[in-house]
Design an enzyme around this catalytic site. Structure first.
Site, PDB file in Angstrom:
ATOM      1  N   ARG A 145       0.858  -1.180   0.000  1.00  0.00           N
ATOM      2  CA  ARG A 145       0.000   0.000   0.000  1.00  0.00           C
ATOM      3  C   ARG A 145       0.893   1.228   0.000  1.00  0.00           C
ATOM      4  O   ARG A 145       1.762   1.375   0.849  1.00  0.00           O
ATOM      5  CB  ARG A 145      -0.947   0.009   1.201  1.00  0.00           C
ATOM      6  N   HIS A 168      -1.866   3.492   6.552  1.00  0.00           N
ATOM      7  CA  HIS A 168      -2.801   2.411   6.879  1.00  0.00           C
ATOM      8  C   HIS A 168      -4.242   2.920   6.796  1.00  0.00           C
ATOM      9  O   HIS A 168      -5.093   2.284   6.173  1.00  0.00           O
ATOM     10  CB  HIS A 168      -2.511   1.877   8.272  1.00  0.00           C
ATOM     11  N   TYR A 196       7.833   4.054   9.834  1.00  0.00           N
ATOM     12  CA  TYR A 196       8.192   2.638   9.852  1.00  0.00           C
ATOM     13  C   TYR A 196       8.561   2.074   8.474  1.00  0.00           C
ATOM     14  O   TYR A 196       8.880   0.899   8.351  1.00  0.00           O
ATOM     15  CB  TYR A 196       7.055   1.806  10.462  1.00  0.00           C
TER      16      TYR A 196
END
Length: 371
Positions: A270, A274, A284
């Site tokens: 993706r 999120h 991250y």
């Protein structure tokens, strides 16, 4: 004196390694849009190939506009989908209208293409009850917010289809993080035990929110977890629409022929956060990782393939983009016209007959809302 028989050698580690080696990633198109597995090419007409590309481009625009609408405060909860179009749209393209789709919260595109009106998808994002009033004949459930819960529901829906003798399948999606939930194992095990016609997708986009995939499980693949349930498991390049379509088509045919469920792991990525609820992927994920996966973009890959066959052009793509923008404009306008929700709506939608402790509250709010 007869010699003692030698015990068979046992090596548990070797057994595991042998199993894991069986799960090689299935691919048809490489990153340059070149066919590398001609024998596995699905039998899609030129028109079907163009339609698949149209849906993927449309979905990418829908994602971009939904992010903008969210930032404007015109949508509520939203989980970006860019990068997962091959995983989502190509898998759905292999389904039929009689199949039942049980989505996760990132899987709104599939249920739109399965028949849910676009304006209702926007209402779902806003938390409006009309967003969950699925039209008659549209075989979908509202997106599941509880991670992994749709796996158990899918096993039940699939068993119901089997008991009714329907030639159809129940299909669900979760992410790599969802595969760590107990519902994941219970769902695939139940469906396997009852040989139910289900297809379980794990869209391995590398990060469950911020947790990398290698922290989810020691297993080299998620697909191999199918072995524990005694069902087939497939690892597929989730950025390759033709490969995703082919494995989904195969799983569906086996399911309706009484061969039971399949677990499919799509390796994808993706590009966005999120969800739009404050997640920052730069905390991250490295820019190097983003760049590496951008080279695998499913739209770029499929575009190159189609252009080489003379089936796609910039003009065709621009028409899809403009149509998507216009559809979104009209859908959000229709969503804006939905009646404002009331507290009494919440009560009456929840209960066919109000319990005694809510009747008095209902009357109080009804009086307030009438002013």
């Amino acid at each position: 004196m007869a010699s003692k028989s030698k015990k068979a050698e046992f090596d548990a580690v070797k057994t595991l390694e042998h199993i894991e080696q069986q799960f090689e990633m299935f691919q048809i198109l490489n990153e340059e849009g070149e066919v590398v597995n001609n024998s596995a090419m699905p039998s899609l007409s030129d028109e079907e190939l163009q339609e698949l590309m149209r849906r993927m481009v449309y979905t990418r625009i829908l994602d971009q506009r939904s992010i903008s609408l969210n930032r404007q405060g015109r949508l509520g909860f939203y989980a970006p989908t860019a990068g997962q179009e091959a995983s989502q749209i190509a898998s759905h393209f292999a389904l039929e209208s009689e199949d039942f789709v049980l989505p996760g919260y990132r899987d709104v595109p599939q249920i739109i293409w399965h028949g849910l009106p676009l304006y209702q998808a926007f209402l779902f994002s806003r938390g409006h009850f009309q967003g969950n009033q699925i039209p008659e004949g549209v075989n979908v459930l509202p997106p599941q917010i509880i991670i992994g819960a749709q796996y158990i529901q899918t096993a039940g829906v699939a068993l119901g289809m089997k008991k009714r003798g329907k030639k159809a399948v129940a299909v669900t999606y979760t992410g790599d993080g969802g595969s760590s939930q107990g519902d994941f194992y219970e769902g695939i095990n139940f469906a396997g035990a009852y040989n139910a016609p289900a297809i379980f997708f794990v869209q391995n986009n590398q990060f469950a929110i911020s947790t990398p995939r290698d922290k989810q499980t020691k297993g080299k693949t998620i697909a191999q977890k199918a072995v524990s349930a005694g069902i087939p498991g497939v690892l597929v390049d989730g950025m390759d629409p033709l490969a995703v379509y082919a494995v989904t088509k195969d799983a569906r045919e086996r399911a309706i022929n009484g061969e039971g469920p399949t677990l499919i792991e799509t390796m994808c990525y993706r590009y966005g956060p999120h969800t739009m609820a404050g997640d920052d992927p730069t905390r991250y994920r490295s820019s190097e990782m983003d760049t590496e996966w951008e080279k695998k973009d499913p739209l770029v890959r499929f575009r190159k393939f189609l252009e080489a066959k003379g089936l796609w052009s910039e003009e065709k793509e621009n028409k899809v983009i403009e149509q998507a923008k216009e559809d979104i404009k009209q859908a959000i306008k229709k969503a804006d016209g939905a009646p404002k929700q009331k507290v009494t709506d919440l009560m009456s939608n929840m209960y066919e007959e109000l319990p005694f402790n809510l009747k008095e509250q209902y009357e109080i709010y009804q009086e307030k809302e009438s002013k």
